[in-house]
Motif scaffolding. Structure first.
Motif, PDB file in Angstrom:
ATOM      1  N   GLY A  31     -13.318 -44.881 -57.072  1.00 44.17           N
ATOM      2  CA  GLY A  31     -12.786 -43.552 -56.821  1.00 44.17           C
ATOM      3  C   GLY A  31     -12.065 -42.992 -58.025  1.00 44.17           C
ATOM      4  O   GLY A  31     -11.793 -41.799 -58.081  1.00 44.17           O
ATOM      5  N   ASP A  32     -11.733 -43.837 -58.995  1.00 46.90           N
ATOM      6  CA  ASP A  32     -11.025 -43.345 -60.190  1.00 46.90           C
ATOM      7  C   ASP A  32     -11.393 -44.225 -61.371  1.00 46.90           C
ATOM      8  O   ASP A  32     -10.536 -44.838 -61.993  1.00 46.90           O
ATOM      9  CB  ASP A  32      -9.509 -43.352 -59.930  1.00 46.90           C
ATOM     10  CG  ASP A  32      -8.742 -42.711 -61.078  1.00 46.90           C
ATOM     11  OD1 ASP A  32      -9.366 -41.952 -61.848  1.00 46.90           O
ATOM     12  OD2 ASP A  32      -7.541 -42.991 -61.209  1.00 46.90           O
TER      13      ASP A  32
ATOM     14  N   ASN B 298     -11.504 -47.648 -49.311  1.00 43.71           N
ATOM     15  CA  ASN B 298     -12.137 -46.876 -48.253  1.00 43.71           C
ATOM     16  C   ASN B 298     -13.219 -46.000 -48.887  1.00 43.71           C
ATOM     17  O   ASN B 298     -12.929 -45.195 -49.770  1.00 43.71           O
ATOM     18  CB  ASN B 298     -11.070 -46.019 -47.565  1.00 43.71           C
ATOM     19  CG  ASN B 298     -11.602 -45.415 -46.297  1.00 43.71           C
ATOM     20  OD1 ASN B 298     -12.799 -45.153 -46.169  1.00 43.71           O
ATOM     21  ND2 ASN B 298     -10.719 -45.188 -45.344  1.00 43.71           N
ATOM     22  N   VAL B 299     -14.477 -46.168 -48.440  1.00 43.53           N
ATOM     23  CA  VAL B 299     -15.589 -45.482 -49.126  1.00 43.53           C
ATOM     24  C   VAL B 299     -15.488 -43.976 -49.021  1.00 43.53           C
ATOM     25  O   VAL B 299     -16.127 -43.252 -49.787  1.00 43.53           O
ATOM     26  CB  VAL B 299     -16.964 -45.955 -48.603  1.00 43.53           C
ATOM     27  CG1 VAL B 299     -17.164 -47.425 -48.930  1.00 43.53           C
ATOM     28  CG2 VAL B 299     -17.121 -45.689 -47.125  1.00 43.53           C
ATOM     29  N   SER B 300     -14.684 -43.467 -48.087  1.00 42.49           N
ATOM     30  CA  SER B 300     -14.553 -42.006 -47.992  1.00 42.49           C
ATOM     31  C   SER B 300     -13.744 -41.451 -49.158  1.00 42.49           C
ATOM     32  O   SER B 300     -13.700 -40.246 -49.370  1.00 42.49           O
ATOM     33  CB  SER B 300     -13.874 -41.639 -46.678  1.00 42.49           C
ATOM     34  OG  SER B 300     -12.587 -42.209 -46.649  1.00 42.49           O
ATOM     35  N   ASP B 301     -13.074 -42.349 -49.951  1.00 43.94           N
ATOM     36  CA  ASP B 301     -12.272 -41.890 -51.082  1.00 43.94           C
ATOM     37  C   ASP B 301     -13.065 -41.814 -52.382  1.00 43.94           C
ATOM     38  O   ASP B 301     -12.487 -41.553 -53.436  1.00 43.94           O
ATOM     39  CB  ASP B 301     -11.066 -42.824 -51.271  1.00 43.94           C
ATOM     40  CG  ASP B 301     -10.071 -42.686 -50.135  1.00 43.94           C
ATOM     41  OD1 ASP B 301     -10.005 -41.584 -49.562  1.00 43.94           O
ATOM     42  OD2 ASP B 301      -9.393 -43.673 -49.815  1.00 43.94           O
ATOM     43  N   PHE B 302     -14.378 -42.082 -52.358  1.00 40.30           N
ATOM     44  CA  PHE B 302     -15.193 -41.946 -53.580  1.00 40.30           C
ATOM     45  C   PHE B 302     -15.151 -40.517 -54.072  1.00 40.30           C
ATOM     46  O   PHE B 302     -15.163 -39.569 -53.294  1.00 40.30           O
ATOM     47  CB  PHE B 302     -16.655 -42.325 -53.287  1.00 40.30           C
ATOM     48  CG  PHE B 302     -16.960 -43.766 -53.609  1.00 40.30           C
ATOM     49  CD1 PHE B 302     -16.723 -44.292 -54.865  1.00 40.30           C
ATOM     50  CD2 PHE B 302     -17.511 -44.595 -52.632  1.00 40.30           C
ATOM     51  CE1 PHE B 302     -17.025 -45.615 -55.154  1.00 40.30           C
ATOM     52  CE2 PHE B 302     -17.809 -45.929 -52.922  1.00 40.30           C
ATOM     53  CZ  PHE B 302     -17.563 -46.435 -54.177  1.00 40.30           C
ATOM     54  N   GLN B 303     -15.120 -40.354 -55.380  1.00 40.50           N
ATOM     55  CA  GLN B 303     -15.202 -39.003 -55.942  1.00 40.50           C
ATOM     56  C   GLN B 303     -16.596 -38.442 -55.706  1.00 40.50           C
ATOM     57  O   GLN B 303     -17.558 -39.198 -55.559  1.00 40.50           O
ATOM     58  CB  GLN B 303     -14.918 -39.060 -57.452  1.00 40.50           C
ATOM     59  CG  GLN B 303     -13.436 -39.162 -57.763  1.00 40.50           C
ATOM     60  CD  GLN B 303     -13.200 -39.183 -59.255  1.00 40.50           C
ATOM     61  OE1 GLN B 303     -13.820 -39.955 -59.954  1.00 40.50           O
ATOM     62  NE2 GLN B 303     -12.301 -38.325 -59.717  1.00 40.50           N
ATOM     63  N   ASN B 304     -16.680 -37.144 -55.727  1.00 42.36           N
ATOM     64  CA  ASN B 304     -17.981 -36.511 -55.511  1.00 42.36           C
ATOM     65  C   ASN B 304     -19.011 -37.005 -56.516  1.00 42.36           C
ATOM     66  O   ASN B 304     -18.761 -37.037 -57.701  1.00 42.36           O
ATOM     67  CB  ASN B 304     -17.849 -34.987 -55.671  1.00 42.36           C
ATOM     68  CG  ASN B 304     -17.292 -34.377 -54.410  1.00 42.36           C
ATOM     69  OD1 ASN B 304     -17.364 -35.000 -53.340  1.00 42.36           O
ATOM     70  ND2 ASN B 304     -16.733 -33.188 -54.526  1.00 42.36           N
TER      71      ASN B 304
ATOM     72  N   THR C  82     -20.208 -39.954 -57.004  1.00 44.58           N
ATOM     73  CA  THR C  82     -20.169 -41.326 -57.498  1.00 44.58           C
ATOM     74  C   THR C  82     -20.517 -42.332 -56.402  1.00 44.58           C
ATOM     75  O   THR C  82     -20.758 -43.498 -56.686  1.00 44.58           O
ATOM     76  CB  THR C  82     -18.785 -41.686 -58.056  1.00 44.58           C
ATOM     77  OG1 THR C  82     -17.816 -41.531 -57.030  1.00 44.58           O
ATOM     78  CG2 THR C  82     -18.425 -40.819 -59.238  1.00 44.58           C
ATOM     79  N   ALA C  83     -20.546 -41.873 -55.160  1.00 44.52           N
ATOM     80  CA  ALA C  83     -20.896 -42.789 -54.069  1.00 44.52           C
ATOM     81  C   ALA C  83     -22.357 -43.215 -54.217  1.00 44.52           C
ATOM     82  O   ALA C  83     -23.187 -42.467 -54.731  1.00 44.52           O
ATOM     83  CB  ALA C  83     -20.678 -42.113 -52.732  1.00 44.52           C
ATOM     84  N   PRO C  84     -22.678 -44.418 -53.812  1.00 44.72           N
ATOM     85  CA  PRO C  84     -24.065 -44.887 -53.959  1.00 44.72           C
ATOM     86  C   PRO C  84     -25.036 -44.041 -53.140  1.00 44.72           C
ATOM     87  O   PRO C  84     -24.735 -43.623 -52.029  1.00 44.72           O
ATOM     88  CB  PRO C  84     -24.017 -46.327 -53.463  1.00 44.72           C
ATOM     89  CG  PRO C  84     -22.726 -46.482 -52.753  1.00 44.72           C
ATOM     90  CD  PRO C  84     -21.792 -45.470 -53.282  1.00 44.72           C
TER      91      PRO C  84
END
Lengths: 663, 663
Positions: free
Chosen positions: B314-315, B516-522, B524-526
Motif C-alpha cells: 500500500g505504500d 488489509n487488501v482493501s488498503d492497496f493503492q489504486n 497496485t492490487a494484483p
C-alpha cells in the motif's frame, strides 16, 4: 654477598656531593638541583641527558615519558577549557534546562524514597539541570572523539622508545638476571597460582562490597535525612548525601591502594618468577588490576548502573528487601558522575602527592634526624659537615623503585581519558598536577633519596601495554558515557522523531512518564502528600513507559526501544569512527618522516661505503704487514681460524649497526 | 641505456638451462621444475630457499606468503565444513523452517510485484527456508568469531617478515631508486592529484551504476516473467532472475577488473611518484580500491540494502517512479547472499585462473610459435635445439610483476573473511583454488616466463597493510551480516521476549505483519487475485508493523525497535569480544617464544663475549706487530685516524649484528 650476610647495612652508589651551600664545588648533582629540581624552572624542558647520566636510563626514561605526557596534556587541557567555556556560554540558551527551571510548568515528580519522601517539584532541580549543561552539550561529543584519538595515538611512549640513544645500550642488561636458579615445575607453581587467582578475586569482591556498602549508606542516609523535619536539611539532602558518600569512597580508595600494593607484592613473591623483569611485570600487572578496580568501581557504578534498575513507581526494585534503589537527579546522572570523578581525582592527587610524597618522607627524615640528635646532641652542626659522603647519604631514604610513580600517572591517565566525556576539565587538573609532580619527583631523587643503582631500560616496558589497553578501553567507555549516561541521544531522537517544530521545546515532558498515585503498593505511598498545597493524582518519573490510561499501563514503551536503538547505534558509529580516524592519522602522519627515513637510509648507505673503503684500506695495510710478518716468522692471523680473520675485518655488516647508534 | 635507445629489444637474466628432456645436465631450474612446479607435489612444502636463490627474494617472499596463507586455510576449511555439516544435520529439527513448510498453516503472502504478481503461499518458499538453515544457524555465529580472529591474527605475513634471513639483505636495496630526478612542486602535482581523485570517484560511480542497472534488470525481469502464463516459468522466477543477474554481475566484474587495472596504472603514471617503491605502492592502492569496490559492491547490496527499503504494502518505495524495490526471499536475504557470493567467488577463480592464467599465456605462446614457424618453416625442430639460451628465453613471456598475483589472493582473502558468516564453505574453495594456484604460478615462473631480475624485499610491503585493513573490516562486516542479514537476532529476541513455552513455535507468524487488501493503492492490487481458490482479505508481509486493526495502522511497531536494539547490541558485543579475544591471543601466544628469545639473548651475549675475547687477542697480536713495525719504519695504523684503528677492531657492537644474521 656481604650485604646478605649483614656485614653492610646497605649498598648504594654515592651522590656526587652536596647540592646546596656556597662553597661546594660544581658537580652534576648541584647542576641537577638548580636546573631541574626546583619549581622555578617548570616552564623549561628537563635536562634528560643529564638525568640519564646521573641516575641511569630507567629513571631517565621515566622523566622523559613524564615530560612528554605532560606536554601532551597541554593541547588536551586547552580544548577541555574551550569545551567548558562553550558550555558556560550556552547555558542560558539551553531549552531543556530552561523548561526545567520554568515555575509555570509545575510538574509534580514522584517521591524519591518510600513513605518518608514526598512529591517534589521539577523546578527545584533547576540548579542541577543548569550545571549539567556545562558538561552535557554537543561540544562534549566532539571533545570525546578528540580525547579518544589523543589517548590512542599520542601517549604510547613510542616517541621515546624509538629514540636510538636508548636503543643501543640494552646489551648486557641486567633485566634477564635470574632471581632463582631452582627450576620449578608447573606442579610446584600450581598452589601459588591458585592463591593468586583466589586472592585477586577476593580483593575485587571486597572492593565491590565496599562500593555496595556506600550505596546502602547513601540510600539509608537519604531516607533518614528526609524524615528530618528541618527544611534546611531537607533542601540539601542530595548534596549532603553525595558529598559524604564520595568522601567515604575516596578515603577507602586511598587506604585500599596501600593495602593492595602490599598484597600484590606478596602474591608475586609466592609465585617465584624466574627473572627480575618477569617479577616486575607480574607485580605491576597485579597491582594495576587491583588499583584500577579499586579506583574506578564507584565511578563505573555512577556512570552505568545508578538509576538504571530502579523499577517504576508502584513496582520499585529493592536490594536486601528494604533498600529501594536510588535514582539519578533529573538533569541526568552525568552531573553526579562529574562530581564523583572530580572529587576522587583531585582528592587522590592532593592527598597522595602532599601527604605521601612530601609529608611522609619529611616525617621520616625528621625521625632519623631526631635519632641522630639523640646520639650526638652537642655538636651535630659540625658533625654533619665533617661526615663522609656515605654517611650523609645513609641518612637519606632508600630508592624504592619507579612502580609507584608510574602507577600514579597511569591511574591519572585513566581519569583523563576514560570518563573525559563527563568532565572536560580533567586534563587541565592533570596538567597542573604533573607540572608540580615532575619537580617534586626530581627534588625527591636529588635531595631525599639515596642515589639509585643505574638500571638499563629499552622502553617503559609493561606500562606501554597498559597505556595502550587504557587507550582502547577509553574509546568504548566514552562511547557508552555519551550515549547512555548523558542525555545527548534522547535529545537527538526527540529533535528528529518527535519534535513538532524542530526545536527542543517539550523535550522534558517527553522524557517523563506518568503515574497514577492510586497504583502505589501498600505502604509505599508518601505519608505526607499534602506538602505542595494541592492533591496529587498523577506524578511524573523519568522513564519511557506507557501512561496509566494505556492498555498495557506502565509497560516499556516504543520510545524506550527507539532511544535504546539510537544509543547503541551511536556507540557503534563512535567506536568505528574513532578506530578509522586513528588508523587514518597513523597513515597520514608518517608521510613526513618517510622522507627523513629515506634521507637517513641514504646517509647510512654512504657511511657504510665510506666505512668499507676505510676498512679495505686498513685490511690492505694489515695484509701488507701480515705478508711481511709471514715472511719473517710465524703465520700471524692463524689464531683461531685462518679464514675468519680477514672476513671479520672486511665485512660491511658490523659498521651498519655501529654507526646506527649515532644516526 | 642501450635498452632505452632500442639497441636491445629486452634485457633479462637467463634461465639456468632446460627443465625437460633426458640429456640435459642437472641444474636449479630442472630441480625446481621437478620438486616444485608440478601438481604431483601439492602436499609437500615448497622449496622456498631454492626459489629465493633462483628468482630473488621478492618472488620467494610471495611464494612463502602464499604457502603460509594456504596452510592457514586448512583449519579454516575444516571448521567451515563442520559448521556446514552441523547445518545439514539439524535442518530437520529447525522449527521455523518446519513451520514455513507446513501446508496446514496456509499463510497467504502479499504479492511481490505490482499488478502482475499474485498472492502466494508461504509453503511455496519451503525449499529456500530449508536451504537457508544450512548457512543461518547458531554454529555460523561461532564460525564468524573464529574467522574474524583467524583473519585478524593469522594472516599478517608477520611470521615471514620476521624471518631474519629476509632481514639482513635489505641494505643497498634498489627500492629507493629514484624514478625521476626532476623535483616537482606541489603546484605541479596538483592537476595529477585532481585527475586521480575525479577518476577514482567516477570509476566507483560507474560500478555503482552498473549494480543499479542489474537491480533494475532483476526487478523488470521478475515482473515480466510473472506475466508469463506458463506455470513452469512462474514457479522458477526467483531462481532464473537471481542466476542470470549474478552471471551478469560476474561478467561485468571480470571485465571491469581488467579495465580498472589499466586505469590505475595510467593514473599512477601521471602522478609521477618519486621512487619505484612509492610508484608500486600508489599503483597497488589505487588498483586495490577500484577492484575491491568492483568485486564487492553487488555483494554489499545483497547483504545490507536489499529488502531494507521496500516500504510496505500500500505504500511501496519506487525507484525511477516505476520500479518497485525488490524484497528478499522469506528465508532471509542470507540465502541470496550465499548464492551471490559463491557464484562470484567460484566464477572469478575459475575464469581468471583457467582463462587468464593458463589460456592466454598458452595462446600467446602459440602465436609466437606460429610466427617463428612462418619465418623458418622446414627444420624448426633442430633449430630450437641448436638455439642459444637467450633465444629460447626470448620466446617466453616477459615478467609483469607480482601485483596481479597478490591482488587475486587479497580479493580472495576478502571473500574468505568478509562475508564468511553467510558462506562457511568459502575457505574450502579458497584452499582448493590455492593448492592449484601455487603450482600453476610455479609452473608459469619456471617454464613460461623469462627469468625475472632478482629484487630484494624485506616484507610483503603495502599488502600487509591491506591485509590488516581487510582483517579489521571483516570483524565489523561479519557482525553486521549476522545481526542484520541473518535471522539469528530476531529468533533470539522471539525466544526470550515473546515465546510462550520457550520454543521457536510461532516465530514465523511473529515476523510477519498483516495487511488489509482493501488498503492497496489504486492500480497496485494484483490483477488476478483468485489464483488461490478463495478470496483474500488479509495478506502477510515480512516486517514489524502495526496490524490494520490497530490505532496507528501500518506504523513501525515496538517489536521493530526492540529487534533493532538487540541487533545493534549484538554488533557491539561481537566487535568488542573479537577485539578483546584478539588482544588476548596476542598476549598469550608470545609467552612460549619469550623463553626462546631469552635463550637467544643469552646465546648472543655469550657469542659477543667470545668474539670480544678473540678480538682482544687479535688486537694484542696486532699491537705487538705494530710495536715491531713502529720500531722498524713508518707508523702503520695512522692511515686515517690513529685512535679509530684499534677502536673499530675491538668494539663488540659490530659482532652483535654480524652474528644476528645467523641466529
Amino acid at each position: 654477598i656481604l650485604l646478605a650476610n649483614g656485614v653492610y647495612a646497605a649498598a648504594y652508589p654515592l651522590h656526587d656531593g652536596d647540592y646546596e651551600g656556597e662553597n661546594v664545588e660544581f658537580n652534576d648533582r648541584k647542576l641537577l638541583y638548580e636546573e631541574w629540581a626546583c619549581y622555578g624552572v617548570f616552564y623549561k624542558y628537563q635536562p634528560i641527558d643529564l638525568v640519564r647520566k646521573y641516575f641511569g636510563e630507567k629513571i631517565g626514561l621515566y622523566f622523559a615519558w613524564l615530560g612528554v605526557y605532560t606536554q601532551m596534556l597541554i593541547p588536551a587541557s586547552i580544548v577541555g577549557i574551550i569545551v567548558f567555556l562553550y558550555g558556560c556560554a550556552t547555558v542560558d540558551e539551553n531549552i531543556p534546562s530552561m523548561e526545567m527551571c520554568d515555575q509555570r510548568q509545575n510538574i509534580t515528580m514522584c517521591p524519591l524514597c518510600d513513605k518518608t519522601c514526598s512529591y517534589w517539584k521539577m523546578s527545584s532541580a533547576c540548579a542541577t539541570a543548569r550545571a549539567s549543561h556545562l558538561f552535557d552539550n554537543p561540544a562534549t561529543v566532539f571533545f570525546s572523539v578528540f580525547m579518544a584519538l589523543w589517548g590512542k595515538q599520542g601517549l604510547s611512549g613510542k616517541n621515546i622508545g624509538d629514540d636510538p640513544r636508548f636503543m643501543f645500550r640494552l646489551l648486557g642488561s641486567s633485566l634477564h638476571r635470574e632471581r632463582h636458579t631452582v627450576k620449578l615445575t608447573w606442579r610446584d607453581r600450581f598452589p601459588a597460582y591458585l592463591t593468586n587467582l583466589v586472592s585477586i578475586i577476593f580483593m575485587i569482591a571486597v572492593t565491590f562490597a565496599i562500593v555496595l556498602g556506600v550505596i546502602i549508606y547513601r540510600i539509608s542516609m537519604a531516607a533518614a535525612l528526609a524524615m528530618n523535619s528541618s527544611p534546611s536539611v531537607r533542601s540539601n539532602i542530595r548534596v549532603t548525601v553525595t558529598a559524604t558518600a564520595v568522601i567515604i569512597n575516596l578515603v577507602v580508595i586511598i587506604l585500599l591502594d596501600e593495602v593492595y600494593g602490599c598484597i600484590a607484592r606478596w602474591l608475586t613473591k609466592i609465585e617465584v618468577p624466574k627473572t627480575e623483569k618477569s617479577f616486575e611485570e607480574r607485580l605491576i600487572f597485579k597491582a594495576f588490576l587491583l588499583k584500577f578496580v579499586n579506583s574506578y568501581t564507584p565511578i563505573f557504578y555512577v556512570a552505568f548502573f545508578k538509576g538504571r534498575f530502579v523499577g517504576r513507581p508502584g513496582d520499585y526494585v529493592y536490594i536486601f528487601r528494604s533498600f529501594r534503589m536510588e535514582e539519578c537527579a533529573p538533569g541526568g546522572c552525568l552531573m553526579e558522575l562529574c562530581i564523583q570523578l572530580s572529587i576522587i581525582m583531585l582528592g587522590k592527587q592532593l592527598i597522595q602527592n602532599n601527604l605521601f610524597e612530601i609529608g611522609i618522607p619529611k616525617m621520616k627524615k625528621l625521625i632519623r634526624y631526631l635519632k641522630l640528635k639523640r646520639q650526638s646532641p652537642p655538636d651535630h652542626e659540625e658533625c654533619v659537615k665533617r661526615k663522609q659522603r656515605y654517611e650523609v647519604d645513609y641518612n637519606l631514604e632508600p630508592f624504592a623503585g619507579l612502580t609507584p610513580e608510574y602507577m600514579e600517572m597511569i591511574i591519572q591517565f585513566g581519569f583523563v581519558t576514560l570518563f573525559v566525556a563527563s568532565f572536560p576539565l580533567a586534563p587541565l587538573f592533570a596538567l597542573l598536577n604533573n607540572i608540580i609532580e615532575i619537580r617534586l619527583d626530581a627534588k625527591k631523587f636529588v635531595t631525599e633519596l639515596r642515589r639509585p643503582v643505574a638500571v638499563r631500560a629499552k622502553d617503559i616496558g609493561i606500562w606501554y601495554n597498559i597505556l595502550r589497553g587504557i587507550g582502547k578501553l577509553a574509546v568504548i567507555i566514552n562511547a557508552f558515557v555519551i550515549s547512555f549516561t548523558s542525555d545527548f541521544i534522547p535529545r537527538l531522537v526527540y529533535l528528529y522523531m518527535y519534535s513538532k517544530n524542530g526545536t527542543m521545546h517539550g523535550f522534558v515532558n517527553h522524557t517523563l512518564s506518568s503515574f497514577n498515585v492510586s497504583d502505589f503498593q501498600n505502604g509505599t505511598a508518601p505519608n505526607d502528600p499534602l506538602d505542595l498545597g494541592y492533591e496529587v493524582q498523577i506524578c511524573r518519573y523519568k522513564d519511557y513507559r506507557e501512561p496509566p490510561w494505556s492498555e498495557n499501563k506502565y509497560d516499556i514503551s516504543k520510545d524506550f526501544w527507539a532511544v535504546l536503538a539510537a544509543r547503541l547505534a551511536f556507540v557503534i558509529v563512535f567506536q568505528n569512527l574513532v578506530m578509522f580516524m586513528s588508523d587514518f592519522v597513523d597513515w597520514v602522519i608518517p608521510d613526513i618522516p618517510k622522507d627523513i627515513s629515506q634521507q637517513i637510509h641514504k646517509e647510512k648507505v654512504l657511511m657504510v661505503e665510506l666505512f668499507m673503503r676505510e676498512e679495505q684500506d686498513k685490511q690492505q695495510l694489515l695484509e701488507t704487514w701480515m705478508e711481511k710478518e709471514r715472511q719473517k716468522d710465524e703465520p700471524p692471523c692463524n689464531h683461531h681460524n685462518p679464514k675468519a680473520c680477514p672476513d671479520s675485518l672486511s665485512s660491511p655488516a658490523p659498521s651498519h649497526t655501529y654507526h646506527g647508534g649515532v644516526l
